[in-house]
Design an enzyme around this catalytic site. Structure first.
Site, PDB file in Angstrom:
ATOM      1  N   TYR A  75       0.831  -1.205   0.000  1.00  0.00           N
ATOM      2  CA  TYR A  75       0.000   0.000   0.000  1.00  0.00           C
ATOM      3  C   TYR A  75       0.865   1.254   0.000  1.00  0.00           C
ATOM      4  CZ  TYR A  75      -3.642  -3.130   1.916  1.00  0.00           C
ATOM      5  OH  TYR A  75      -4.535  -4.143   2.128  1.00  0.00           O
ATOM      6  N   ARG A 183      -4.733   1.893   8.424  1.00  0.00           N
ATOM      7  CA  ARG A 183      -5.242   3.006   9.231  1.00  0.00           C
ATOM      8  C   ARG A 183      -4.817   2.851  10.694  1.00  0.00           C
ATOM      9  NH1 ARG A 183     -11.525   3.009   8.761  1.00  0.00           N
ATOM     10  NH2 ARG A 183     -11.153   2.194   6.674  1.00  0.00           N
TER      11      ARG A 183
END
Length: 291
Positions: A75, A183
């Site tokens: 990511y 997150r």
């Protein structure tokens, strides 16, 4: 009496570059319509605001999604320091602010290297799809309910920070095991630096060996052969005679290489995926229909 399901006639793997603003289930619905096929599933949820690689299986390839879901992920995203949200990302409501106008990259990277790389434990966010007592966390979160979540082990292979034009925002590149919440990494780093943070502009760049370079929009992505679902597994080629045993689900002597093994017939078709059985044998995990 319910309608009989039509047997799947379209089979393969699609590497989708998921756009922002749609759910992973929305993408599945788009491909069901595009390929006129009900048997469609995806290999690893992306949040609606996130973009990037979403691997979707069609027809008999759905039997092989487990070998996509369990692979590593990569990511990139932006960590915004000084602001915490209830969802840990930019879609949530602000819950706290901190004076963190400028975060030195070197200091943040040192904290990452000390605490957020390797085998770690994460507490899943309340907005995740994990089930607690039969109910998904994000469903409880919408009802304003927060519950205790046991930490889960994950592996962070690499976590690199880079500066941006905003002094309180760092670009993060992460390679990690399946089940990692980026997150949560952002929020944990904010806390480690004495304040708080949230994540924005998350983009998944790879799922195992499926990368953005081969991804396309839901309307244009290519349908790859079924065997692409096991591209990360060791390949075994067998004769027609052994292939017949494989298709009947027979236990066979184990092969060299690392299990599980992707077993191919002489016509290059994927027949099955086998796993170890006892000390010297192998048994089928999945037998792939050939019609």
């Amino acid at each position: 009496m319910g309608r009989r399901k039509r047997p799947a006639t379209t089979h393969g793997i699609a590497v989708v570059d998921k756009p922002a603003g749609v759910t992973s289930h929305d993408v599945v619905a788009m491909l069901r319509k595009r390929f006129d096929e009900r048997q469609v599933g995806h290999g690893g949820t992306l949040d609606p605001s996130a973009t990037g690689v979403l691997v979707v299986a069609v027809g008999k390839a759905t039997k092989l999604l487990r070998f996509v879901e369990k692979t590593s992920k990569a990511y990139v995203g932006e960590i915004v320091f000084g602001v915490e949200t209830d969802s840990l990302d930019a879609d949530g409501e602000v819950t706290a602010t901190h004076d963190m106008d400028e975060v030195p990259v070197a200091a943040a990277q040192a904290m990452v290297d000390a605490h957020l790389v390797g085998d770690i434990e994460q507490i899943p966010p309340m907005v995740s799809a994990i089930k607690i007592d039969g109910k998904r966390l994000h469903e409880l979160a919408r009802e304003g309910i927060e519950v205790e979540r046991p930490p889960r082990p994950v592996t962070i292979h690499s976590f690199t920070l880079m500066p941006t034009e905003e002094p309180n925002v760092l670009l993060a590149a992460v390679e990690c095991s399946s089940g990692t919440y980026i997150r949560t990494l952002a929020a944990d780093l904010g806390h480690l630096l004495g304040g708080g943070a949230h994540l924005r502009n998350l983009r998944r760049t790879a799922v195992g060996r499926f990368t953005l370079g081969e991804a396309g929009s839901p309307d244009e992505c290519e349908l790859l052969p079924v065997a692409e679902a096991v591209r990360t597994l060791d390949r075994v080629d067998v004769t027609e005679q052994v292939g017949g045993l494989v298709m009947n689900g027979r236990v066979l002597p184990a092969w060299d290489g690392a299990p599980p093994w992707a077993v191919f017939g002489p016509d290059e078709s994927l027949l099955a995926v086998y796993e170890p059985h006892g000390a010297h044998d192998a048994k089928p995990m999945v037998v792939v229909p050939q019609t």
